[in-house]
Design an enzyme around this catalytic site. Sequence first.
Site, PDB file in Angstrom:
ATOM      1  N   GLY A 105       0.800  -1.220   0.000  1.00 32.62           N
ATOM      2  CA  GLY A 105       0.000   0.000   0.000  1.00 32.62           C
ATOM      3  C   GLY A 105       0.837   1.276   0.000  1.00 32.62           C
ATOM      4  O   GLY A 105       0.327   2.357   0.230  1.00 32.62           O
ATOM      5  N   SER A 142       2.355  -3.465  -3.662  1.00 33.78           N
ATOM      6  CA  SER A 142       2.318  -2.468  -4.736  1.00 33.78           C
ATOM      7  C   SER A 142       2.514  -3.055  -6.131  1.00 33.78           C
ATOM      8  O   SER A 142       3.192  -2.459  -6.972  1.00 33.78           O
ATOM      9  CB  SER A 142       3.329  -1.354  -4.460  1.00 33.78           C
ATOM     10  OG  SER A 142       3.020  -0.698  -3.244  1.00 33.78           O
TER      11      SER A 142
HETATM   12  P1  PGA Z   1      -1.049  -3.481  -2.284  1.00 26.55           P
HETATM   13  O1  PGA Z   1      -1.502  -4.605  -1.225  1.00 26.55           O
HETATM   14  O2  PGA Z   1      -1.042  -4.152  -3.628  1.00 26.55           O
HETATM   15  O3  PGA Z   1      -2.088  -2.400  -2.177  1.00 26.55           O
HETATM   16  O4  PGA Z   1       0.302  -3.025  -1.872  1.00 26.55           O
HETATM   17  C1  PGA Z   1      -1.018  -5.908  -1.301  1.00 26.55           C
HETATM   18  C2  PGA Z   1      -1.555  -6.735  -0.177  1.00 26.55           C
HETATM   19  O5  PGA Z   1      -1.755  -6.195   0.915  1.00 26.55           O
HETATM   20  O6  PGA Z   1      -1.819  -7.937  -0.324  1.00 26.55           O
END
Ligand code: PGA
Length: 262
Positions: free
Chosen positions: A177, A217
């Site tokens: 995130g 991400s």
């Molecule tokens: P993100 O989350 O792709 O938003 O970084 C990945 C996850 O928490 O599984």
Amino acid sequence: MNKKTKIPFVAGNWKMHMTIPEARELASKIVKSSVGLSEAEIVVAPPFTALSEVMKVLEDSSVQLSGQDLYWEEKGAFTGEISASMLKNAGCQYVIIGHSERRQYFGETDSGVNKKIKAALQHDLFPIVCIGESLEEREKGETMGKVARQIEKGLDGLGSNDFERVIIAYEPVWAIGTGKTATPAQAEEVQAFIREKLASRYGKDPASCAIIIYGGSVKPENSYDLLSEKNIDGFLVGGASLEAESFIRIIEQAIKAFKEKK
Ligand code: PGA
């Protein structure tokens, strides 16, 4: 899921997003676009409230349903919790266990993760087990020690038959995130280490068949390079799975990279 014929595995973790109508709409778009994408195992993990409605949308498609967590007890006075049999009954084939957000904000421990994995397996759910280091641990050079411990404790007491049904998601906490993706080389270094660690527990062949995915991400722009790495078999996608278009583009890139590295 059949691990003998490995295909890229891409799961969308919707986290605490999507009302029931929103979830139905997103699932419908994914189902429509997934028709030509049978060369990947596609999984969506909506919040509990939307599971059975999303299941209706997925019914005639190859897209699979996952829970985001479970509690290990069968039933009882555990306000707010959901059991493995409830997830199975709602149509889930998979369940995410030990996500770093559960570990960070809700006090989840490796021994709890272990009990959850066992409960999932007992009910024929495939656990997607998340492991990964924090930024501080990475900077102190403790990454491998951390993931090794999470594997040892999380998979404690699991025999080879159990292990065959476990998916490991390497998710460096600092990449979740944040928009900061691990570079393909950083991710591969840890994923190769995870596979070695699994080989020393379960043998070389079972470890080479194991599905080890990356999360943190993941976007359409970085998914091809990440999946081109030898030990990255797919993705656990958060933010970019909340829109059908970006989720589907990630799956397309994954299929392309997978074919080219075979
Ligand atoms: P993100 O989350 O792709 O938003 O970084 C990945 C996850 O928490 O599984």
